[in-house]
Design a protein around this motif. Structure first.
Motif, PDB file in Angstrom:
ATOM      1  N   TYR A  29       0.838  -1.189   0.000  1.00  0.00           N
ATOM      2  CA  TYR A  29       0.000   0.000   0.000  1.00  0.00           C
ATOM      3  C   TYR A  29       0.874   1.240   0.000  1.00  0.00           C
ATOM      4  CZ  TYR A  29       1.189  -0.361   4.929  1.00  0.00           C
ATOM      5  OH  TYR A  29       1.881  -0.480   6.093  1.00  0.00           O
ATOM      6  N   ASN A  30       0.233   2.385  -0.144  1.00  0.00           N
ATOM      7  CA  ASN A  30       0.992   3.628  -0.168  1.00  0.00           C
ATOM      8  C   ASN A  30       0.299   4.699   0.660  1.00  0.00           C
ATOM      9  OD1 ASN A  30      -1.034   4.807  -1.832  1.00  0.00           O
ATOM     10  ND2 ASN A  30      -0.178   3.636  -3.527  1.00  0.00           N
ATOM     11  N   ASN A  31       0.822   5.882   0.570  1.00  0.00           N
ATOM     12  CA  ASN A  31       0.346   7.009   1.377  1.00  0.00           C
ATOM     13  C   ASN A  31      -1.172   7.174   1.413  1.00  0.00           C
ATOM     14  OD1 ASN A  31       2.072   8.673   2.834  1.00  0.00           O
ATOM     15  ND2 ASN A  31       1.358  10.460   1.697  1.00  0.00           N
ATOM     16  N   GLU A  32      -1.782   7.042   0.262  1.00  0.00           N
ATOM     17  CA  GLU A  32      -3.215   7.355   0.185  1.00  0.00           C
ATOM     18  C   GLU A  32      -4.075   6.198   0.693  1.00  0.00           C
ATOM     19  OE1 GLU A  32      -2.500   7.679  -4.006  1.00  0.00           O
ATOM     20  OE2 GLU A  32      -0.741   8.436  -2.972  1.00  0.00           O
ATOM     21  N   ASN A  33      -3.498   5.010   0.746  1.00  0.00           N
ATOM     22  CA  ASN A  33      -4.312   3.854   1.100  1.00  0.00           C
ATOM     23  C   ASN A  33      -3.646   3.042   2.195  1.00  0.00           C
ATOM     24  OD1 ASN A  33      -6.032   4.074  -1.509  1.00  0.00           O
ATOM     25  ND2 ASN A  33      -3.907   4.020  -2.192  1.00  0.00           N
ATOM     26  N   THR A  34      -4.013   3.261   3.420  1.00  0.00           N
ATOM     27  CA  THR A  34      -3.377   2.457   4.470  1.00  0.00           C
ATOM     28  C   THR A  34      -4.226   1.227   4.747  1.00  0.00           C
ATOM     29  OG1 THR A  34      -4.272   4.024   6.007  1.00  0.00           O
ATOM     30  CG2 THR A  34      -1.905   4.119   5.636  1.00  0.00           C
ATOM     31  N   ILE A  35      -3.585   0.253   5.384  1.00  0.00           N
ATOM     32  CA  ILE A  35      -4.149  -1.076   5.382  1.00  0.00           C
ATOM     33  C   ILE A  35      -4.852  -1.479   6.674  1.00  0.00           C
ATOM     34  CG2 ILE A  35      -1.949  -2.122   6.124  1.00  0.00           C
ATOM     35  CD1 ILE A  35      -4.207  -3.636   3.506  1.00  0.00           C
ATOM     36  N   ASP A  36      -4.429  -0.929   7.821  1.00  0.00           N
ATOM     37  CA  ASP A  36      -4.856  -1.499   9.110  1.00  0.00           C
ATOM     38  C   ASP A  36      -6.362  -1.709   9.269  1.00  0.00           C
ATOM     39  OD1 ASP A  36      -2.444   0.617  10.755  1.00  0.00           O
ATOM     40  OD2 ASP A  36      -3.347   0.847   8.796  1.00  0.00           O
ATOM     41  N   PRO A  37      -7.200  -0.681   8.989  1.00  0.00           N
ATOM     42  CA  PRO A  37      -8.619  -0.931   9.209  1.00  0.00           C
ATOM     43  C   PRO A  37      -9.156  -2.032   8.316  1.00  0.00           C
ATOM     44  CG  PRO A  37      -8.240   1.324   8.438  1.00  0.00           C
ATOM     45  CD  PRO A  37      -6.936   0.642   8.432  1.00  0.00           C
ATOM     46  N   VAL A  38      -8.604  -2.148   7.126  1.00  0.00           N
ATOM     47  CA  VAL A  38      -9.085  -3.140   6.161  1.00  0.00           C
ATOM     48  C   VAL A  38      -8.883  -4.555   6.707  1.00  0.00           C
ATOM     49  CG1 VAL A  38      -8.840  -3.982   3.816  1.00  0.00           C
ATOM     50  CG2 VAL A  38      -8.471  -1.568   4.312  1.00  0.00           C
ATOM     51  N   ILE A  39      -7.733  -4.806   7.312  1.00  0.00           N
ATOM     52  CA  ILE A  39      -7.419  -6.143   7.809  1.00  0.00           C
ATOM     53  C   ILE A  39      -8.412  -6.574   8.896  1.00  0.00           C
ATOM     54  CG2 ILE A  39      -5.696  -7.497   9.094  1.00  0.00           C
ATOM     55  CD1 ILE A  39      -4.589  -7.017   6.432  1.00  0.00           C
ATOM     56  N   SER A  40      -8.635  -5.711   9.880  1.00  0.00           N
ATOM     57  CA  SER A  40      -9.524  -6.131  10.973  1.00  0.00           C
ATOM     58  C   SER A  40     -10.968  -6.214  10.489  1.00  0.00           C
ATOM     59  CB  SER A  40      -9.381  -5.204  12.174  1.00  0.00           C
ATOM     60  OG  SER A  40      -9.717  -3.902  11.818  1.00  0.00           O
ATOM     61  N   LEU A  41     -11.322  -5.334   9.554  1.00  0.00           N
ATOM     62  CA  LEU A  41     -12.676  -5.376   9.004  1.00  0.00           C
ATOM     63  C   LEU A  41     -12.947  -6.707   8.301  1.00  0.00           C
ATOM     64  CD1 LEU A  41     -14.372  -2.403   7.357  1.00  0.00           C
ATOM     65  CD2 LEU A  41     -14.426  -4.552   6.105  1.00  0.00           C
ATOM     66  N   VAL A  42     -12.019  -7.102   7.464  1.00  0.00           N
ATOM     67  CA  VAL A  42     -12.176  -8.343   6.696  1.00  0.00           C
ATOM     68  C   VAL A  42     -12.203  -9.543   7.640  1.00  0.00           C
ATOM     69  CG1 VAL A  42     -10.922  -9.861   5.101  1.00  0.00           C
ATOM     70  CG2 VAL A  42     -11.235  -7.451   4.553  1.00  0.00           C
ATOM     71  N   SER A  43     -11.350  -9.502   8.653  1.00  0.00           N
ATOM     72  CA  SER A  43     -11.275 -10.594   9.607  1.00  0.00           C
ATOM     73  C   SER A  43     -12.621 -10.788  10.322  1.00  0.00           C
ATOM     74  CB  SER A  43     -10.152 -10.291  10.599  1.00  0.00           C
ATOM     75  OG  SER A  43     -10.266 -11.097  11.723  1.00  0.00           O
ATOM     76  N   ARG A  44     -13.231  -9.686  10.735  1.00  0.00           N
ATOM     77  CA  ARG A  44     -14.519  -9.760  11.437  1.00  0.00           C
ATOM     78  C   ARG A  44     -15.633 -10.195  10.506  1.00  0.00           C
ATOM     79  NH1 ARG A  44     -15.332  -4.260  13.074  1.00  0.00           N
ATOM     80  NH2 ARG A  44     -13.125  -3.903  12.870  1.00  0.00           N
ATOM     81  N   LYS A  45     -15.640  -9.568   9.329  1.00  0.00           N
ATOM     82  CA  LYS A  45     -16.753  -9.784   8.409  1.00  0.00           C
ATOM     83  C   LYS A  45     -16.823 -11.235   7.927  1.00  0.00           C
ATOM     84  CE  LYS A  45     -18.654  -7.651   4.228  1.00  0.00           C
ATOM     85  NZ  LYS A  45     -18.462  -6.574   3.276  1.00  0.00           N
ATOM     86  N   TYR A  46     -15.670 -11.851   7.712  1.00  0.00           N
ATOM     87  CA  TYR A  46     -15.680 -13.196   7.121  1.00  0.00           C
ATOM     88  C   TYR A  46     -15.254 -14.277   8.099  1.00  0.00           C
ATOM     89  CZ  TYR A  46     -16.521 -10.626   2.908  1.00  0.00           C
ATOM     90  OH  TYR A  46     -17.090  -9.799   1.984  1.00  0.00           O
TER      91      TYR A  46
END
Ligand SMILES: Nc1ncnc2c1ncn2[C@@H]1O[C@H](COP(=O)(O)OP(=O)(O)OP(=O)(O)O)[C@@H](O)[C@H]1O
Ligand SMILES: [Mg+2]
Length: 347
Positions: free
Chosen positions: A275-292
């Motif tokens: 990822y880069n400056n405009e797109n950070t990853i942390d919220p995405v990881i926990s979101l995906v983990s919970r959702k699925y």
């Protein structure tokens, strides 16, 4: 203020005749280097980097196309014209190329030895340059008594004796350890800023590009495959080769030994996200983990600042039932600007 291109390549091809036949080393190279920049050319061994940079000062001539320095067409210059050009465009090399029988001061003065410049004036200039590269105390020493980093400083001082407008550096730090590399890169940056010299560096190391370059061209098999501002090119790499360079810089690689040692559970999916400056990853990881309802272990992470902006990534193991893993993977992929890659086939 409008920007001047100090060096430009127009449709440059270079073919060497060898015993095995013709070897096309540069193909359709178009390139513009702006005055005052530090411009990097990165590529693997054999990509054609040295051939390209040597076309700038006429050490190699294109088979077709043209290379310009301001309004001068380099490949149309006479021998005399080339000699004059090389006092405006000087060069340093991986192997320093110092004369072992001459002192450091004599080495630095070598390019002006046959010019009609008085001894005093020469000595003053040599002193000034040795002080600039931090080697005032070595004027009377011989190259053999110097470290690699010191030798490269001497080569830099020698390259500056004619007050050049451009400094070409062909793998200038490749023979040096990381700390010495840093100090040489600092000097190049200083020359660029203080003396307004345009610096062109050729390298296979991302570190060099990251630390000092503003613009970059990626050279692969004799072709420029991507070019532009360093952050733009490496935060949104388009070509496979550029992605490979990004991976070397972010250290997001898992060796076979490491992979086996991790002992990950059956059915896991090993994924690299960058990822880069405009797109950070942390919220995405926990979101995906919970959702699925998948477990995500973070195995490796790295982050880099390039021109003050972020480029980073993670290697994660996604664990759970097969459908959930697939859905989680698909959702990760939906995130614009985040590159997601399954890397279970560790080599
Ligand atoms: N004078 C020459 N005659 C014939 N072939 C040459 C000559 N110079 C270079 N080549 C060939 O051109 C290709 C590119 O070489 P070049 O030295 O430009 O690559 P490079 O990117 O600088 O590699 P490295 O990182 O190893 O220095 C190679 O295949 C090399 O063998
Ligand atoms: Mg080379």
């Amino acid at each position: 203020m409008s920007k001047t291109d100090i060096i430009s390549f127009e449709n440059v091809n270079k073919t060497f005749e060898t015993d095995e036949g013709q070897n096309e080393v540069l193909s359709g190279v178009n390139l513009k280097i702006e005055q005052g920049k530090i411009f990097g050319i990165i590529g693997y061994s054999g990509a054609g980097k040295s051939t390209l940079i040597r076309c700038i000062n006429g050490l190699e001539l294109p088979t077709s196309g043209s290379v310009k320095y301001l309004d001068t067409v380099v490949n149309e210059l006479s021998e005399k014209g080339l000699i004059d050009l090389r006092s405006e465009i000087s060069m340093i090399f991986q192997q320093f190329n110092l004369m072992p029988q001459r002192t450091i001061a004599e080495n630095v003065a070598l390019p002006i030895k046959y010019k009609k410049i008085g001894k005093k004036q020469t000595a003053a200039k040599v002193d000034e340059l040795l002080s600039l590269v931090g080697l005032s105390d070595k004027a009377d020493a011989y190259p053999n008594s110097l470290s690699g980093g010191q030798k490269q400083r001497v080569a830099i001082a020698r390259a500056l004796i004619n007050d050049p407008k451009v400094l070409l550096c062909d793998e200038a730090t490749s023979a040096l350890d990381p700390e010495t590399t840093d100090s040489i890169l600092e000097i190049l940056k200083e020359l660029n800023q203080k003396l307004n010299i345009t610096v062109v560096v050729v390298t296979h190391e991302m570190k060099v590009i990251e630390q000092i370059c503003e613009d970059v061209a990626v050279l692969h098999n004799g072709r420029i495959v991507e070019t532009g501002n360093v952050y733009d090119v490496f935060s949104h790499p388009k070509e496979e080769i550029t992605k490979r360079f990004v991976k070397t810089t972010t250290n997001l690689n898992v060796s076979k030994g490491l992979y086996q040692a991790l002992g990950l559970p059956e059915g896991h999916r090993l994924i690299r996200v960058t990822y880069n400056n405009e797109n950070t990853i942390d919220p995405v990881i926990s979101l995906v983990s919970r959702k699925y309802n998948v477990d995500i272990s973070i195995l490796l992470g790295d982050i880099k600042l390039i021109q003050g902006k972020l480029i980073g990534g993670l290697i994660i193991s996604v664990e759970g039932n097969e459908d959930d893993i697939e859905n989680a993977y698909k959702e990760l992929k939906l995130n614009i600007g985040i590159e997601v890659e399954v890397i279970n086939d560790v080599e």
